[in-house]
Design an enzyme around this catalytic site. Structure first.
Site, PDB file in Angstrom:
ATOM      1  N   GLY A  46       0.751  -1.171  -0.178  1.00 14.54           N
ATOM      2  CA  GLY A  46      -0.059   0.129   0.060  1.00 14.54           C
ATOM      3  C   GLY A  46       0.725   1.168   0.186  1.00 14.54           C
ATOM      4  CD  GLN A  51       3.184   5.903   3.188  1.00 14.25           C
ATOM      5  OE1 GLN A  51       2.030   5.205   2.483  1.00 14.25           O
ATOM      6  NE2 GLN A  51       3.891   4.970   3.687  1.00 14.25           N
ATOM      7  CB  CYS A  92       5.014   2.157   7.802  1.00 17.54           C
ATOM      8  SG  CYS A  92       4.576   3.635   7.034  1.00 17.54           S
ATOM      9  CG  LEU A  93       6.290   0.930   1.727  1.00 16.32           C
ATOM     10  CD1 LEU A  93       5.626   1.369   0.412  1.00 16.32           C
ATOM     11  CD2 LEU A  93       7.360  -0.161   1.618  1.00 16.32           C
ATOM     12  CG  HIS A 134      -0.765   1.163   7.513  1.00 13.78           C
ATOM     13  ND1 HIS A 134       0.387   0.748   8.550  1.00 13.78           N
ATOM     14  CD2 HIS A 134       0.172   2.033   6.901  1.00 13.78           C
ATOM     15  CE1 HIS A 134       1.465   1.245   8.027  1.00 13.78           C
ATOM     16  NE2 HIS A 134       1.274   1.959   7.048  1.00 13.78           N
ATOM     17  CD  GLU A 135      -1.304   2.280   2.680  1.00 12.72           C
ATOM     18  OE1 GLU A 135      -0.804   3.738   3.138  1.00 12.72           O
ATOM     19  OE2 GLU A 135      -0.736   1.270   3.161  1.00 12.72           O
ATOM     20  CG  HIS A 138       0.309   6.546   5.920  1.00 11.20           C
ATOM     21  ND1 HIS A 138       1.215   7.070   6.472  1.00 11.20           N
ATOM     22  CD2 HIS A 138       0.528   5.376   5.732  1.00 11.20           C
ATOM     23  CE1 HIS A 138       2.244   6.156   6.509  1.00 11.20           C
ATOM     24  NE2 HIS A 138       1.756   4.840   6.339  1.00 11.20           N
TER      25      HIS A 138
HETATM   26  O1  K1U Z   1       1.776   2.249   3.978  1.00 11.56           O
HETATM   27  C1  K1U Z   1       2.745   1.682   3.860  1.00 11.56           C
HETATM   28  O2  K1U Z   1       3.845   2.114   4.507  1.00 11.56           O
HETATM   29  C2  K1U Z   1       2.785   0.370   3.092  1.00 11.56           C
HETATM   30  C3  K1U Z   1       2.627  -0.666   4.077  1.00 11.56           C
HETATM   31  C4  K1U Z   1       1.327  -1.187   4.277  1.00 11.56           C
HETATM   32  C5  K1U Z   1       0.969  -2.155   5.336  1.00 11.56           C
HETATM   33  C6  K1U Z   1       1.811  -3.402   5.268  1.00 11.56           C
HETATM   34  C7  K1U Z   1       1.514  -4.321   6.554  1.00 11.56           C
HETATM   35  C8  K1U Z   1       0.375  -4.020   7.290  1.00 11.56           C
HETATM   36  C9  K1U Z   1      -0.590  -2.932   7.138  1.00 11.56           C
HETATM   37  C10 K1U Z   1      -0.153  -2.004   5.962  1.00 11.56           C
HETATM   38  C11 K1U Z   1       3.548  -1.668   3.508  1.00 11.56           C
HETATM   39  O3  K1U Z   1       3.458  -2.212   2.439  1.00 11.56           O
HETATM   40  S1  K1U Z   1       5.068  -2.445   4.691  1.00 11.56           S
HETATM   41  C12 K1U Z   1       5.826  -3.675   3.557  1.00 11.56           C
HETATM   42  C13 K1U Z   1       5.198  -4.898   3.203  1.00 11.56           C
HETATM   43  O4  K1U Z   1       5.204  -4.960   2.072  1.00 11.56           O
HETATM   44  C14 K1U Z   1       4.363  -5.800   4.152  1.00 11.56           C
HETATM   45  C15 K1U Z   1       4.436  -5.791   5.343  1.00 11.56           C
HETATM   46  C16 K1U Z   1       3.856  -6.870   6.291  1.00 11.56           C
HETATM   47  C17 K1U Z   1       3.149  -7.557   5.693  1.00 11.56           C
HETATM   48  C18 K1U Z   1       2.658  -7.577   4.257  1.00 11.56           C
HETATM   49  C19 K1U Z   1       3.557  -6.809   3.421  1.00 11.56           C
HETATM   50 ZN    ZN Z   2       2.806   3.304   6.111  1.00 17.48          ZN
END
Ligand code: K1U
Ligand code: ZN
Length: 169
Positions: A46, A51, A92-93, A134-135, A138
């Protein structure tokens, strides 16, 4: 298309509240394409416009294994959340390398415009429900580390600032 720089915590711009999008025009469609490219390149599931320093209510997501099922939410509105909640590990990225537990609703229902400006209704559970919550945080200027204790959050802040200093020097 273009890769966009992702803001890193504790950048204060991550705490900006996003504004609704008045019209899904070509400028917004270009932003959607660039955010999707940026999300795929960063291997995220996401990305919120916040971001990438654009403070409008726009989210892109793709939780598919094949990375070919993009979901675009413009002006998302949460219509329902399940009473059941669970603690799950999130990343989170904007906080690279940090993973910790956050309690979220198990399921949500959202309405939003899609990338063509059409209304859509999305029912989500599991990882997609976590990602939507989560998004949407943000877009409200909230980063997931704000759910953690002040002690953990300060440690993360220090770690991020050190990494950013080292990357600069
Ligand atoms: O918003 C962001 O920073 C993106 C974030 C989204 C997210 C991941 C996990 C749970 C809730 C929201 C990411 O993509 S983090 C990296 C990732 O690819 C990931 C991490 C955990 C599970 C699956 C993917
Ligand atoms: Zn995030």
């Amino acid at each position: 298309m273009a890769l966009l720089p992702i803001l890193c915590y504790p950048d204060p711009k991550l705490h900006t509240v996003a504004k609704p999008i008045a019209a899904v025009d070509t400028g917004i469609q270009t932003l959607v394409a660039n955010m999707l490219e940026t999300m795929y390149e960063a291997k995220g599931i996401g990305l919120a416009a916040t971001q990438v320093g654009v403070h409008v209510r726009l989210i892109v997501m793709d939780i598919s294994e094949s990375r070919d099922a993009p979901l675009v939410l413009i002006n998302p509105k949460l219509n329902w959340v399940s009473p059941e909640t669970h603690l799950n590990e999130e990343g989170c990225l904007s906080v690279p390398g940090v993973y910790d537990g956050v309690t979220r609703h198990d399921a949500v229902k959202v309405e939003a415009l899609d990338g063509q400006g059409r209304m859509q209704w999305v029912e989500a559970d599991g990882l997609l429900a976590m990602c939507i919550q989560h998004e949407m945080d943000h877009l409200q200027g909230k980063v997931f580390v704000e759910y953690l204790s002040p002690l953990k959050r300060n440690r993360i802040k220090t770690k991020m600032l050190k990494a950013q200093r080292e990357a600069r020097d």
